[in-house]
Design an enzyme around this catalytic site. Structure first.
Site, mmCIF file in Angstrom:
data_model
loop_
_atom_site.group_PDB
_atom_site.id
_atom_site.type_symbol
_atom_site.label_atom_id
_atom_site.label_comp_id
_atom_site.label_asym_id
_atom_site.label_seq_id
_atom_site.Cartn_x
_atom_site.Cartn_y
_atom_site.Cartn_z
ATOM 1 N N HIS A 50 0.974 -1.319 -0.413
ATOM 2 C CA HIS A 50 -0.301 0.370 -0.057
ATOM 3 C C HIS A 50 1.165 1.341 -0.050
ATOM 4 O O HIS A 50 0.454 2.150 -0.085
ATOM 5 C CB HIS A 50 -1.277 0.115 0.533
ATOM 6 N N THR A 51 2.185 1.139 -0.638
ATOM 7 C CA THR A 51 2.949 2.535 -0.809
ATOM 8 C C THR A 51 2.822 2.831 -2.070
ATOM 9 O O THR A 51 3.040 3.983 -2.040
ATOM 10 C CB THR A 51 4.444 1.862 -0.292
ATOM 11 N N ASP A 52 2.351 1.889 -3.329
ATOM 12 C CA ASP A 52 2.243 2.102 -4.349
ATOM 13 C C ASP A 52 1.648 3.687 -5.054
ATOM 14 O O ASP A 52 1.972 4.810 -5.209
ATOM 15 C CB ASP A 52 2.629 1.169 -5.208
ATOM 16 N N SER A 59 -9.724 -18.132 -23.442
ATOM 17 C CA SER A 59 -9.050 -18.729 -21.792
ATOM 18 C C SER A 59 -9.025 -20.151 -21.875
ATOM 19 O O SER A 59 -10.099 -20.337 -21.570
ATOM 20 C CB SER A 59 -9.440 -17.688 -20.475
ATOM 21 N N GLY A 96 -6.850 -14.821 -7.768
ATOM 22 C CA GLY A 96 -7.537 -14.133 -6.394
ATOM 23 C C GLY A 96 -6.623 -15.104 -5.270
ATOM 24 O O GLY A 96 -7.179 -14.698 -4.002
ATOM 25 N N ALA A 97 -5.383 -15.135 -5.556
ATOM 26 C CA ALA A 97 -4.476 -15.297 -4.476
ATOM 27 C C ALA A 97 -3.509 -14.806 -4.132
ATOM 28 O O ALA A 97 -2.741 -14.532 -3.578
ATOM 29 C CB ALA A 97 -3.505 -17.048 -5.062
ATOM 30 N N SER A 139 -1.315 -11.661 -8.076
ATOM 31 C CA SER A 139 -1.097 -10.730 -9.561
ATOM 32 C C SER A 139 -1.415 -11.341 -10.926
ATOM 33 O O SER A 139 -1.250 -11.163 -11.773
ATOM 34 C CB SER A 139 -0.157 -9.709 -9.663
ATOM 35 N N ASP A 192 2.416 -4.484 -9.713
ATOM 36 C CA ASP A 192 2.233 -5.632 -9.880
ATOM 37 C C ASP A 192 2.515 -5.837 -11.725
ATOM 38 O O ASP A 192 2.932 -6.282 -11.636
ATOM 39 C CB ASP A 192 0.945 -6.085 -10.260
HETATM 40 C C1 GLA Z 1 -2.534 -4.417 -5.719
HETATM 41 C C2 GLA Z 1 -3.103 -3.693 -6.080
HETATM 42 C C3 GLA Z 1 -1.365 -3.070 -5.886
HETATM 43 C C4 GLA Z 1 -0.523 -2.584 -4.660
HETATM 44 C C5 GLA Z 1 -1.191 -3.736 -3.487
HETATM 45 C C6 GLA Z 1 -0.655 -3.095 -2.512
HETATM 46 O O1 GLA Z 1 -2.134 -5.739 -5.275
HETATM 47 O O2 GLA Z 1 -2.902 -3.753 -7.564
HETATM 48 O O3 GLA Z 1 -1.239 -1.826 -7.046
HETATM 49 O O4 GLA Z 1 -0.890 -1.203 -4.254
HETATM 50 O O5 GLA Z 1 -2.654 -4.510 -3.466
HETATM 51 O O6 GLA Z 1 -0.029 -3.217 -2.076
#
Ligand code: GLA
Length: 414
Positions: free
Chosen positions: A45-47, A78, A134-135, A138, A184
């Site tokens: 949660h820094t990006d 898919s 969902g894990a 990304s 991500d």
């Molecule tokens: C998800 C978002 C990222 C990032 C994280 C938390 O993965 O896709 O951009 O904000 O949460 O760090």
């Protein structure tokens, strides 16, 4: 393998994605690209607060086999969602026009068109994934990045990877409607094997930081807690809004500019104060972790991982019961550090453990059983290369044709 050079992989053929392309569209794809999922060592949660992150690419990922068309249609199939094919006219692509899994690659095509690349003839994309969805690994960013590289390759755009990362994020934010940050997509496109990617999310400056757990006789263990998250459910967006409010009240453009927890302490609202404190302390932990890794001290990062978890649990309030239980069980059974990973409210945890022993995974499994939860799944997290091109299996060593699939019979892959 360095990102940016688009090396043709030594792997033989495009594998299942190429076969799936043949099943769906006939013929052979002109481009086959694999983009990995990611783990995040630290920096959560820094990006979107324009701070720092330290993710790395996984060996698991999404492969897109693509061919050019001539009819202006984007055809999406898919192998993981055979019952949900999507065909859209490129000229009619707009947010909301495509939903479900296909919104991610369609959003990438839309973002490319918005950026002035019409992709006029259209494209056929066949998607294959070995990433659990969902894990918190990304899978959506991996799908976006593989689609972006495939479309870029088909139309010879030659866009730099940082630009593709931004376009993929735009697809997710503005087409799919999920307000995620840039971490991500950057990890999937820019990572280097054996390294974590230190990314300054304000400037876009990156550095490869050595991350070789095996050399330190350690291992990074991903624990898929089985609890599923959806970034679209509103709580992620709420955290973003709280951070923006906190920054505005502190008179800065983003929480990146708050450099001490004492400064965050000036916020009168206790919730905003906690949110800001997490971001400020987490940015500090990323910097410390990068310095420790550069100095060859992976074990030293363990304490930072656990501190990150405590901050995400207590200050940012995004952890979930299965993650807390997994982290506590890991710490009690010999892990050097552990934390929840990703946006929160479900997904995976990451533990730094001694190599070659099962004490931590056994302890977590036992704790889940004791609580009556389904058993978690474990994956080794090996810092791997960012996205790369697979050679279409044409056997002639050239590959890379346009793979024009227009007019080919749809072989009924759905
Ligand atoms: C998800 C978002 C990222 C990032 C994280 C938390 O993965 O896709 O951009 O904000 O949460 O760090």
């Amino acid at each position: 393998m360095r990102p940016g050079s688009d090396p043709v992989s030594g792997a033989a053929g495009g594998g299942p994605a190429e076969r799936w392309f043949g099943d769906c569209f006939g013929g052979r794809p002109g481009q086959v690209w694999r983009a990995p999922g990611r783990a995040n060592l630290i920096g959560e949660h820094t990006d979107y607060n324009q701070g720092w992150v330290l993710p790395f690419a996984l060996g698991l990922g999404v492969t897109v086999a693509a061919g050019r068309r001539g009819d202006g249609v984007l055809a999406l199939r898919s192998r993981q969602a055979p019952g949900a094919p999507a065909d859209a006219r490129l000229a009619s692509l707009a947010p909301g026009a495509v939903t479900g899994w296909a919104a991610y690659p369609a959003g990438v095509a839309w973002a490319l068109r918005q950026a002035g690349h019409p992709l006029a003839g259209g494209a056929s994309l066949a998607v294959e994934s070995d990433l659990p969805q969902g894990a918190g690994l990304s899978s959506s960013a991996a799908l976006e990045c593989a689609a972006a590289l495939a479309l870029d390759g088909l139309y010879g755009l030659g866009l730099p990877r940082p630009e593709l990362a931004t376009l993929a994020q735009r697809a997710e934010n503005d087409f799919v409607g999920v307000p995620s940050g840039i971490m991500d997509q950057s990890a999937s496109l820019l990572s280097r094997a054996g390294h974590a990617l230190l990314l300054d999310c304000r400037t876009g400056v990156t550095a490869d930081v050595p991350l070789d757990p095996a050399a330190a006789r350690l291992a990074l263990l991903i624990v898929d807690t089985g609890a599923r998250h959806a970034l679209g459910d509103g709580r992620y967006a709420q955290r973003r809004r709280e951070c923006e409010q906190a920054a505005a009240l502190l008179g800065v453009g983003s929480l990146r500019d708050v450099t001490s927890p004492a400064e965050a302490g000036r916020l009168a609202d206790p919730v905003l104060r906690r949110r800001a404190r997490h971001v400020v302390t987490e940015n500090g932990r990323v910097t410390q972790a990068a310095a420790l890794l550069t100095g060859g001290d992976l074990a030293g990062v363990g304490a930072l991982l656990y501190a990150s978890h405590a901050s995400l649990r207590d200050d940012f309030e995004v952890s979930w019961p299965e993650a807390d239980a997994a982290v506590d069980a890991a710490m009690a059974s010999g892990a050097l550090g552990a934390r929840m990973m990703g946006g929160g409210f479900g997904g995976s945890a990451l533990a730094l453990v001694p190599a070659g022993q099962r004490a931590v995974s056994d302890a977590i499994t036992a704790e889940f059983a004791r609580r009556g939860w389904p058993p978690p799944a474990f994956f080794p997290a090996v810092p791997s290369a960012g996205a790369f091109r697979l050679r279409p299996g044409d056997g002639d060593g050239t590959g890379g044709g346009d793979g024009d699939s227009t007019g080919k019979a749809d072989h009924g892959c759905t």
